[in-house]
Design an enzyme around this catalytic site. Structure first.
Site, short mmCIF file in Angstrom:
data_model
loop_
_atom_site.label_atom_id
_atom_site.label_comp_id
_atom_site.label_asym_id
_atom_site.label_seq_id
_atom_site.Cartn_x
_atom_site.Cartn_y
_atom_site.Cartn_z
N LYS A 190 0.84 -1.20 0.00
CA LYS A 190 0.00 0.00 0.00
C LYS A 190 0.88 1.26 0.00
CE LYS A 190 -3.62 -2.68 2.12
NZ LYS A 190 -4.27 -3.21 3.31
N GLN B 229 -4.50 -1.96 9.56
CA GLN B 229 -4.42 -3.29 8.96
C GLN B 229 -5.00 -4.35 9.90
OE1 GLN B 229 -3.47 -3.86 5.83
NE2 GLN B 229 -3.64 -6.08 5.95
N ASP C 235 -11.29 2.08 3.85
CA ASP C 235 -11.60 0.65 3.76
C ASP C 235 -13.11 0.41 3.59
OD1 ASP C 235 -9.44 -1.20 3.94
OD2 ASP C 235 -9.12 -0.69 6.05
N1 GUN Z 1 -6.65 -7.27 6.10
C1 GUN Z 1 -6.93 -8.02 5.02
N2 GUN Z 1 -7.55 -7.29 4.06
C2 GUN Z 1 -7.67 -6.04 4.57
C3 GUN Z 1 -8.21 -4.84 4.06
O1 GUN Z 1 -8.74 -4.77 2.94
N3 GUN Z 1 -8.12 -3.75 4.87
C4 GUN Z 1 -7.57 -3.82 6.12
N4 GUN Z 1 -7.56 -2.70 6.85
N5 GUN Z 1 -7.05 -4.92 6.63
C5 GUN Z 1 -7.10 -6.03 5.85
#
Ligand code: GUN
Length: 292
Positions: free
Chosen positions: A54, A98, A121
């Site tokens: 990211k 995350q 998200d």
């Molecule tokens: N963990 C696995 N996929 C995601 C996601 O799309 N966003 C976040 N914040 N954590 C994750």
């Protein structure tokens, strides 16, 4: 006949080019650079890789990013303070914590603490509610990526029977909702299957479009689909290592057999995966635009 491949890597590149142009415009017209804060709690290797990807995507596109890595034994109160700090920071338009979080931290309380306007998200209940009603600004990244994969590969969803397998909050529930929304949603008839579904194959065989997000390799086999189905495989499962030590990935769909019957299918890797981070970049851009 072998299926057409829906190449997420290529479609993702196309969308990133569009985002680049929109970022330039935002900068020229408003002097604004979108900012994304990522928070990683602990040192889970998979999560580290995702957060790193990211950050890299932000750097490549020219989105400002601020990464905070904190130890696994950080208290919930300290994490909530960090979220509040980013809520108040005008340089930051998107906040991503995350998941999963360590067990002593209540993930719901953390998600609820994120300003819904910075919830890139789309996990906050306000944004989930807006998505269900059909008035949301943000769409969750993986489901949004799936909508774009279908649209840009020329698969219409209008009036089709979409069968979703998996009821997670991150993929199954939101994609089922997006597919049943009136346009610009999918305008499809939707069946949502899950671990409690009896005779899964009876439902998957009815699918015009089959979306699978169960986290179990090769769950869907050729006998479970009809000829001409379009298959979106969200699964990324590590099923072993090459002699060189590289991870071998498999989707939730038995690609080799299903692609013989499908009209189109996403590969793993290179299908849904690249779209998720691209749509996160798109949401960060939208959040910044909305802050003007
Ligand atoms: N963990 C696995 N996929 C995601 C996601 O799309 N966003 C976040 N914040 N954590 C994750």
């Amino acid at each position: 006949m072998a299926a057409k491949l829906i190449k997420g890597a290529e479609i993702s590149k196309e969308i990133r080019e569009e985002i680049t142009k929109e970022l330039q415009e935002l900068k020229e017209k408003h002097g604004l650079t979108p900012g994304l804060a990522t928070i990683l709690v602990g040192d889970d290797p998979g999560s580290k890789v995702y957060v790193g990807q990211k950050e890299k995507a932000c750097a490549k596109l020219g989105i400002y990013s601020e990464r905070t890595d904190i130890p696994a034994d950080t208290s919930e109160a300290d994490l909530l303070d960090l979220v509040k700090k980013f809520n108040a920071d005008p340089k930051i338009h998107g906040i991503l914590v995350q998941l999963p979080l360590p067990k002593h931290i209540n993930a719901d309380r953390v998600i609820y603490a994120i300003d819904p306007d910075k919830d890139v998200d789309c996990f906050h209940p306000v944004n989930v509610g807006k998505l269900v009603i059909g008035t949301g600004r943000f769409l969750p990244c993986t489901p949004h990526g799936i909508m774009e994969l279908l649209r840009r590969s020329g698969t219409t969803t209008e009036g089709k029977h979409v069968v979703v397998v998996g009821r997670s909050n991150i993929v199954g529930k939101p994609i089922a909702n997006l597919m049943l929304q009136s346009p610009p949603g999918g305008n499809a008839t939707v069946t949502l299957c899950h671990t409690g579904t009896k005779d899964l194959a009876a439902f998957t065989r009815m699918a015009d479009i089959l979306i699978v997000a169960v986290g179990r390799p090769k769950t869907i086999t050729a006998d479970m689909v009809k000829e001409g189905v379009v298959v979106i495989d969200v699964g990324v499962n590590r099923i072993g290592k090459t002699p060189e030590g590289k991870g071998i990935l498999a989707g939730d769909v038995d690609f080799d057999s299903v692609q013989e019957k499908a009209a189109a299918i996403t590969p793993v890797p290179g299908g849904v995966g690249p779209m998720t981070i691209t749509m996160l970049m798109k949401n960060t851009l939208e959040a910044a635009r909305a802050s003007i």
